[in-house]
Each structure stands twice: as structure tokens, then as C-alpha cells.
Design an enzyme around this catalytic site. Structure first.
Site, PDB file in Angstrom:
ATOM      1  CB  CYS A   7      -0.945   0.027   1.194  1.00 63.47           C
ATOM      2  SG  CYS A   7      -0.143   0.345   2.769  1.00 63.47           S
TER       3      CYS A   7
ATOM      4  CB  CYS B  52       4.525  -0.013   2.115  1.00 63.62           C
ATOM      5  SG  CYS B  52       3.433  -1.182   2.938  1.00 63.62           S
TER       6      CYS B  52
ATOM      7  CB  CYS C 250      31.044 -19.791   2.233  1.00 63.32           C
ATOM      8  SG  CYS C 250      32.557 -18.834   1.991  1.00 63.32           S
TER       9      CYS C 250
ATOM     10  CB  CYS D 219      33.120 -17.362  -1.919  1.00 56.93           C
ATOM     11  SG  CYS D 219      33.870 -18.693  -0.971  1.00 56.93           S
TER      12      CYS D 219
ATOM     13  CG  ASP E  17      -4.686  20.966 -38.010  1.00 59.02           C
ATOM     14  OD1 ASP E  17      -5.060  22.071 -38.429  1.00 59.02           O
ATOM     15  OD2 ASP E  17      -3.795  20.284 -38.552  1.00 59.02           O
TER      16      ASP E  17
END
Length: 840
Positions: free
Chosen positions: A82, A85, A156, A159, A535
Site C-alpha cells: 500500500c 509502505c 560460502c 566468497c 486540426d
């Protein structure tokens, strides 16, 4: 703040701005030049003492404003359910010391950030995640490109961080994101791909380029959220059944507590940072209500409230994302790769690597990857993604094609004219997203109302909790419960979402139909318009003269056209070109001529078979002393019908007459009839033609009024006179010659935006195709949008008032209060969805 200003002649200067100051870089050779700036800073936190006028010398080169170099970066935010937020997120990000300014647009889920020297994406991402949302970059440095690499060898998270830190040190790299979970690295850079791969190899990992990547990343999956919601729902159900199965109450309370912890983790966390940002959003109100329910022993109520809130939020997110994707999916229409002609070979390249001037080969059935001009081949092109036209358009050598359109038949070789970021479809998406970010007047009012309403109701809820028990009007438990219900009702989620979702849906629908609406303001104006002026030339008519009739008098029609083709083929006049094209299209061949001569203001002449022939107006033949009595009445009649008359003959006789006129567009009558059917009170024609011609054309197209013999400035006066009569006036023109009238009208609509930057920039609404068949749909869509917005607002207010009334008799439970808010919000969203599916 002190500043002075002077105006002087500047040489070779380029201006930029910094907090409202104009900073001018001047060629160092012009030592006497000075700069002029205006103190209109919006950022009052900084106090700058400077003189606006300073002599430019060699020392001036050392004066820099680092902040002025900062660019506005754009990011996509996922998880906002919303507009409150968005407000919370905006406030939280602005508090970062590394951020100079931040703007969050709920409608497009975009975040725009202006950072200081210490700003990085990691800093931003960390703060956004604290607030309970997910963010990803969607822009890159001008001239740079974004590539995605597969990285092998990571075992990991550290890294991934090491790779990011190393690659970030490369001068040509602007931003790096490494994900250990996906094994992918996204790099925004202006270097060679091989160099990036080489740098990654230096620290012991192997990177490889990933091709055929979608331009728009999908938002994070919500499957795990549904799983958690299902699990916590089961916990609440077991806890509820426990009271009927004579299980210990502590067990039921424990199940409720676990459910509250799992469902409430994200809203509680978001509420904490919202409070730090001095923002009252739904997360804060819901968290206070749940914690309050637990304190007074209402564990079931607290668990049910947070579970319903989590379910409602997830459903809202899913619904809103569908609306946002209505525009983003347009980008997927253009292929990510193109076949490039390299000598005699075809090489497949990502579109980001294709340069202007490259030759792209497009096979039958393929989509056009980039804007370009056809070099060889002919085909039918389905241009629906750009113009909304349902019928394919025949294209030949020299014609333009646009990225995202479909090559129906025939192989084409196309010379690229625009880079991927400059294609017409990219501009459309950019303009539409900008339009969705602009608040309509109704939305601005609702947002302002909500910003006052929420804190006022919050204070009232606190008074309801405290005041009655103090005066002996009931128990603390009774009034605390009612106050908590009032807190839940306090967030006007459905109300603030009622307008932006409808606006975004309507603008998305219009874009898919080849109509660009540049903001909610103009969408609302289109719904209020009750008079529309056109026009004539180039709008109601094609703007290209065509032969309307051929009258052979003393020779055959074929010979008349053959002589006319010979005479007019050497002229560049539009009428001459129309006659020559008409003759060629009829298979007529030109004769051998010589002595071609242009007679200024009258016509042309040439010698054919030793006889001088003429083609021109009636004045030319009057000077040749030919008798025109039998033709004069016919010529007057043709001219009164707006036709140009070309007489063909010699100095002794008239061979025949050809009339040329500007033809009406095929869609003109249908469009004007459609406008009247949708309730347009006045349909007006503006033209520079004489009154006789104007009257004839007005009858043909069935306009209600016309203004004739107008100069460009007179068109402005015509618009003003209509406004003075009380009409809300829209003006339809070509976006260039009619700019003053477009600006004067309440709503400016430009024709033919595809391939015409001027038309796309000047008007409030742009018809991408050169026709008006989408105008009635646009008006109906706008009025439907206004109607749905009103429905949403009234529905939200009635539900909110009903909930407030039911609180005090004790009829409204906490979980019913949650349903009244999140349920109403979902209904409002679904109601707005009807605009996405609305058809002509």
C-alpha cells in the site's frame, strides 16, 4: 544565503544544476565571461555563501561541486502492499547519511535515490531489507551495460563478498551484485566481458557470460510465503480446536505464540523501522494491535489478526504485481538477441552489443530486435505492440520498423538506427512508467487526507483505551480491546490504494492499445473533456494530396495522363507529385519531352513532339488567351469543394482537367461518430481553408462546428472561445505545427507518435499510430477509470465507517477489523483490474 546575479554573454557554455543552482562551465579562453545563477535551492539544510558572479580564470578549474556529479539512480522495490509502505520506505532511506534524496513511487514500485560520495547499493539494500522489502537496481550508467555471469567455485557467502569487493575495484565497473545462492554475478560496466572474466580468475574463480537474459527480473517468489501462511493457519486451527478437546490452555497459547512469531516477524520488523522513521503505517498499527491483544490475554484474536494480515498482504502483493507487469512485460516483446550480418556470415549477438549502422537479418515470424530502416526485402509487419493497430502494415525498402513488432512474412535486412535503450518501445515504457509515477489530483488529495486521518485515529484509539476506564465507564480489558480494533481500522489502506491502482491499470491498458497517457492528471482530464477540436490537414485528412478526378475533353484519358506525367514528373510540387504518382499507379508511361520550364505561381511547360504543352491553373491559360467560358463554372464548383484544379493543354486548345484534393483518413468518420456515441457534446474542426471548403468537409465528416480561414494564432483563439463557453476542450493535432493550440487546450492530443520524438514530447496524450480510431476508446477508458475510482473511494469509506460504528457496541472483533481493511483493499484492487481488461 547570499548571492548576486549578473547577465553576460557566454561562450561555449554548458549548464548543469546543483540543488537549484545553475553551474556553468565556460571555455577557458573566454576569460572575461562570468556565470549567472539563480538561488532556488529546495534543500534548506545546506547554507551556501557564494557570489553568483565570478570572473572565470585558470583557478576556476579547481572549483568543483562533487554533489553536482551525482546522478539519480533507479531501483525496483518488491513487497510494498500500500502507499503507506512507500512513505515508510522513503522516510527510512532519507535518514541515511549516504543519501541526499529519495523518492518512492508506489504505482510503479520504483525507488529513485540521489546518493552522496559514500553511497553504495549495499548500504541501500541493507536499509531496505531492515524495513521489510527487497530492492534491485534497474538503471545503469549512461554508456554502460549490464552483464550476468555464472561464477563457479563459490562455497560460502564470504566468497561472494570477496568477488564483489575485488570486481568493484575495477575502474570501468559501476556496480556489482554477487549471489551465492544462485551462483550468479551481475555487473554494470563499460569494459570488455573478457576483462571481467580475467579479473574474477585472478582470485581463483571461473566466470562465464550468461546470454539470453530477460531484461526484467521477476520479483522474488512468494511460494515460501504461502507455505508459512498455510503452516501458521494450521497452528491456529489446532490451538482453536484445543479448547474443545480439553487440551491444556497453555498448549493452545503456545501454538498461538508460535503462529504470531512466524506470521508477525516481517510486520513487527517493518514496524520497528517505521517508528524509527517517524511513520505510522499499517505494520505499526497491526503490530500494536497484536501485542495489545496478547497483553490482555486474547491470544487467539492476536494470532488470527496477524495471520489474516499476512494473508491479505500476500494476496495484495500478488495482485498489485500483476498490474505493474502489464507495462514491464512490453519489454519482453523485443528479443534479447539479433542476427547480425557480418560479411557473408550471420552472427548472433545480444541486442545490447548491437551498434547503430549494423545490418540485422530478420526472418519470417521473428520479432524485430531493434529500430531500423529496411535495406532489402518487403514484408507485412504486425505493429500492435507499438501502435495498437490490429492489421499488419506492408513495409518496403526505406520504411522504418520498430523493436518488438512481428515480421509476418518475408526476410528483411534492416539497418539499425537506434541502440536498445533508445528504441521506440523503450521510450514508450519509460514514458508510461513516468506517467504512472505522477499523482493524479484525486490521488494527491487522498494521500493528504490519509496522512492526517491515520495519526488522528491513532490518538483517538489511545483516548478510547485510557479515558473510559479512568472515568469508571467500563473495564480496562473491554476498552483496550475496542481501542485495538480502532487501531486496526485506523489505516486507510483500501482508500489510499483506490486511486493509484486504477490509474496504473488504465494507463497500462491505453499503452497496449497504442495510446500514451502521460499521467493520472491527463487521464482524469480526458474523462472530463466534453468538447474536442481537430486540426483538419494531417489530422482529419491524410495531409497528402491525391488525384480525385480526371476529365478528358479533347483527347483520351490515357493520353491526357501520359502528357500530365511528362509535364509534372520534373516538378517537386506536392500536387505535381500526386498527379505523377496517380499516372504511374495506373500503368501510364511518360512521353519524350524537352524544354522543361517552371512558370512560377502558375504551372509548368514542356515540348512534346514539337508542340509546347502546359499544365497549370486557370490564370496560366487566361494569359494564353484561350476561351475558358465552358470550363469556368466547373472550375468554380471544384474549387468550392476544396479541390485544386490543374488544366492540361496547348496554346490553342484545352485537353482536359485533373482535380487534386487532400483525402480524409479512413478512420476519421468512424472516430468522430464514436466520439459522439460516448457523449462528446462538441466535435469541432479547425482549418485554414475558406468557408465553402470547410462547410463541405464538415458535412462529410459530420462535425458539430467548424472554424474556417484560421491562421495558426487563430486556432488558439478558437480554443479559448470554446473554453469561455464553458467547455473542457481537447485539441488533436500533429504535435508540431499545432503546438500553441495544443498547449492552450485543457488536453493536448498528438497524432503519430511512432518514430516522431516531437509528437511524443509535446502532447499530454499521444496516439502512436496515424489514426484516430483509438480516441473513443481512450475517452471511454478515462471515464471508466474515473467511475471506478469513485466506486473504490466510496466503498472504502463506507466499509471504514461501518467498522468504526460496529466497534463501540462490541460487534466488531479484531479479526473482523482486519478483514474489513485487507479485504476491502483486495476488493478495490480487483475492481481496478477491470480497467486492464477493458476493450474497444
Amino acid at each position: 544565503m547570499s548571492d548576486s546575479c549578473c547577465k553576460t554573454q557566454k561562450t561555449k557554455e554548458e549548464a548543469s544544476t546543483f540543488n537549484g543552482f545553475e553551474i556553468t562551465a565556460i571555455d577557458s579562453k573566454s576569460h572575461s565571461s562570468t556565470t549567472c545563477c539563480e538561488s532556488t535551492s529546495k534543500n534548506e539544510e545546506a547554507t551556501i555563501n557564494t557570489s553568483c558572479c565570478s570572473t572565470v580564470n585558470e583557478k576556476a578549474e579547481t572549483i568543483t561541486f562533487e554533489e553536482s556529479k551525482k546522478e539519480k539512480e533507479e531501483y525496483r522495490v518488491h513487497g510494498m502492499d500500500c502507499p503507506s509502505c512507500a512513505t515508510t520506505l522513503e522516510k527510512g532511506i532519507r535518514r541515511l547519511k549516504e543519501v541526499q534524496d529519495a523518492t518512492v513511487h508506489y504505482g510503479t514500485s520504483k525507488l529513485q535515490v540521489v546518493g552522496t560520495n559514500g553511497f553504495t547499493f549495499d548500504v541501500l539494500e541493507q536499509e531496505v531489507q531492515k524495513l521489510g522489502f527487497h530492492v534491485e537496481p534497474i538503471t545503469q550508467k549512461k554508456g554502460s551495460k549490464t552483464d550476468t555471469f555464472e561464477v563457479a567455485g563459490m562455497d560460502c557467502g564470504n566468497c561472494a563478498q570477496s568477488i564483489a569487493n575485488h570486481v568493484n575495484k575495477i575502474p570501468s565497473v559501476h556496480n556489482v551484485q554477487v549471489s551465492f545462492a544462485t551462483g550468479k554475478m551481475k555487473v554494470d560496466h563499460d569494459d570488455h566481458v573478457e576483462n571481467i572474466i580475467s579479473e574474477v580468475a585472478k582470485i581463483g574463480y571461473k566466470a562465464s557470460l550468461v546470454t539470453n537474459i530477460k531484461k526484467q527480473e521477476s520479483p522474488p517468489t512468494q511460494k515460501h510465503e504461502y507455505g508459512l501462511i498455510t503452516f501458521t493457519g494450521i497452528l491456529i486451527a489446532f490451538g482453536f480446536l484445543g479448547s474443545y478437546l480439553d487440551l491444556p490452555s497453555i498448549l493452545s497459547s503456545l501454538l498461538y505464540a508460535v503462529a504470531i512469531g512466524i506470521s508477525g516477524y516481517k510486520p513487527f520488523k517493518s514496524a520497528f523501522y517505521a517508528i524509527k522513521s517517524r511513520s505510522l503505517d499499517m505494520n505499526v498499527l497491526m503490530s500494536v494491535a497484536v501485542i495489545g491483544a496478547v497483553i490482555i490475554g486474547e491470544w487467539f484474536e492476536g494470532a488470527t489478526v496477524i495471520w489474516l494480515f499476512a494473508l491479505g498482504t500476500t494476496l495484495q502483493n500478488r495482485s498489485i504485481e500483476q498490474t505493474r507487469r502489464s507495462i514491464r512485460n512490453l519489454m519482453d516483446l523485443a528479443p534479447s538477441e539479433a542476427w547480425i550480418k557480418d560479411g557473408v556470415q550471420l552472427v548472433k549477438k545480444p541486442v545490447e552489443e548491437v551498434q547503430v549502422g549494423d545490418i540485422v537479418v530478420i526472418k519470417p515470424g521473428d520479432r524485430v530486435p531493434l529500430d531500423g530502416t529496411i535495406l532489402t526485402g518487403e514484408s507485412s509487419i504486425n505493429q500492435a505492440p507499438i501502435t495498437g493497430e490490429s492489421i499488419p502494415v506492408d513495409k518496403f525498402e526505406g520504411d522504418s520498423v520498430y523493436a518488438g513488432t512481428i515480421n509476418e512474412s518475408g526476410s528483411l535486412e534492416v539497418e539499425v538506427t537506434n541502440l536498445v535503450e533508445d528504441t521506440t518501445i523503450s521510450k514508450i515504457i519509460h514514458l508510461v512508467e513516468e506517467a504512472q509515477e505522477q499523482k493524479a489530483p484525486t490521488q494527491a488529495f487522498i494521500d493528504k487526507f490519509a496522512s492526517i486521518y491515520t495519526p488522528v485515529v491513532f490518538v483517538i484509539a489511545l483516548i478510547v483505551i485510557v479515558a473510559p476506564p479512568l472515568f469508571g465507564l467500563g473495564t480496562w480489558g473491554e476498552w483496550v480491546y475496542k481501542g485495538l480494533a480502532l487501531l486496526v481500522v485506523a489505516c486507510p489502506c483500501a482508500l489510499v490504494i483506490s486511486t493509484p491502482v486504477a490509474i496504473v491499470s488504465a494507463i497500462g491498458n491505453a499503452a497496449k492499445n497504442g495510446v500514451l497517457v502521460k499521467g493520472g492528471t491527463f487521464l482524469e482530464k480526458a474523462g472530463a473533456v466534453n468538447a474536442i477540436a481537430f486540426d483538419k490537414t494531417g489530422t482529419l485528412t491524410e495531409g497528402k494530396p491525391k488525384v480525385s478526378s480526371v476529365h478528358a475533353l479533347t483527347t483520351s484519358e490515357e493520353n491526357l495522363l501520359s502528357i500530365a506525367l511528362t509535364l509534372e514528373d520534373y516538378s517537386t510540387h506536392p500536387i505535381a507529385k500526386a498527379i505523377a504518382d496517380h499516372a504511374r499507379n495506373g500503368g501510364i508511361l511518360a512521353q519524350n519531352g524537352s524544354g522543361f520550364k517552371n512558370i512560377v505561381g502558375k504551372g509548368v511547360q514542356a515540348t512534346i513532339d514539337d508542340t509546347v504543352y502546359y499544365a497549370g491553373n486557370i490564370r496560366l491559360f487566361e494569359e494564353l488567351n484561350l476561351s475558358l467560358d465552358s470550363l469556368r463554372s466547373d472550375v468554380d464548383q471544384w474549387q468550392s469543394q476544396g479541390k485544386s484544379v490543374v488544366i492540361i493543354g496547348t496554346n490553342s486548345k484545352i485537353l482536359g482537367v485533373i482535380t487534386v484534393s487532400d483525402t480524409l483518413r479512413k478512420t476519421t468518420v468512424q472516430a468522430l461518430t464514436g466520439l459522439k456515441q460516448v457523449g462528446m457534446k462538441q466535435v469541432i474542426m479547425l482549418t485554414g481553408d475558406n468557408k465553402g471548403t470547410a462547410k463541405m468537409i464538415s458535412n462529410e465528416v459530420n462535425v458539430t462546428r467548424y472554424f474556417a480561414e484560421l491562421l495558426p494564432e487563430d486556432k488558439v483563439n478558437a480554443i479559448k472561445s470554446l473554453q469561455q463557453e464553458g467547455y473542457k476542450v481537447a485539441m488533436v493535432g500533429d504535435g508540431i505545427n499545432d503546438a500553441p493550440a495544443l498547449a492552450t487546450s485543457d488536453l493536448g492530443i498528438a497524432m503519430g507518435g511512432a518514430g516522431t520524438d516531437t509528437a511524443m514530447e509535446t502532447a499530454d496524450i499521444v496516439l502512436m499510430a496515424d489514426n484516430m480510431e483509438k480516441l473513443p476508446h481512450t475517452v471511454k477508458l478515462s471515464r471508466k477509470a474515473l467511475a471506478i475510482i469513485k466506486q473504490n473511494i466510496w466503498f472504502s469509506i463506507i466499509v471504514k465507517l461501518a467498522a468504526l460504528v460496529f466497534i463501540f457496541p462490541g460487534w466488531l472483533t479484531l479479526w473482523m477489523a482486519v478483514l474489513s481493511d485487507t479485504g476491502a483493499a483486495i476488493i478495490v484492487i480487483l475492481n481496478s483490474f477491470r480497467l486492464l481488461k477493458m476493450k474497444d
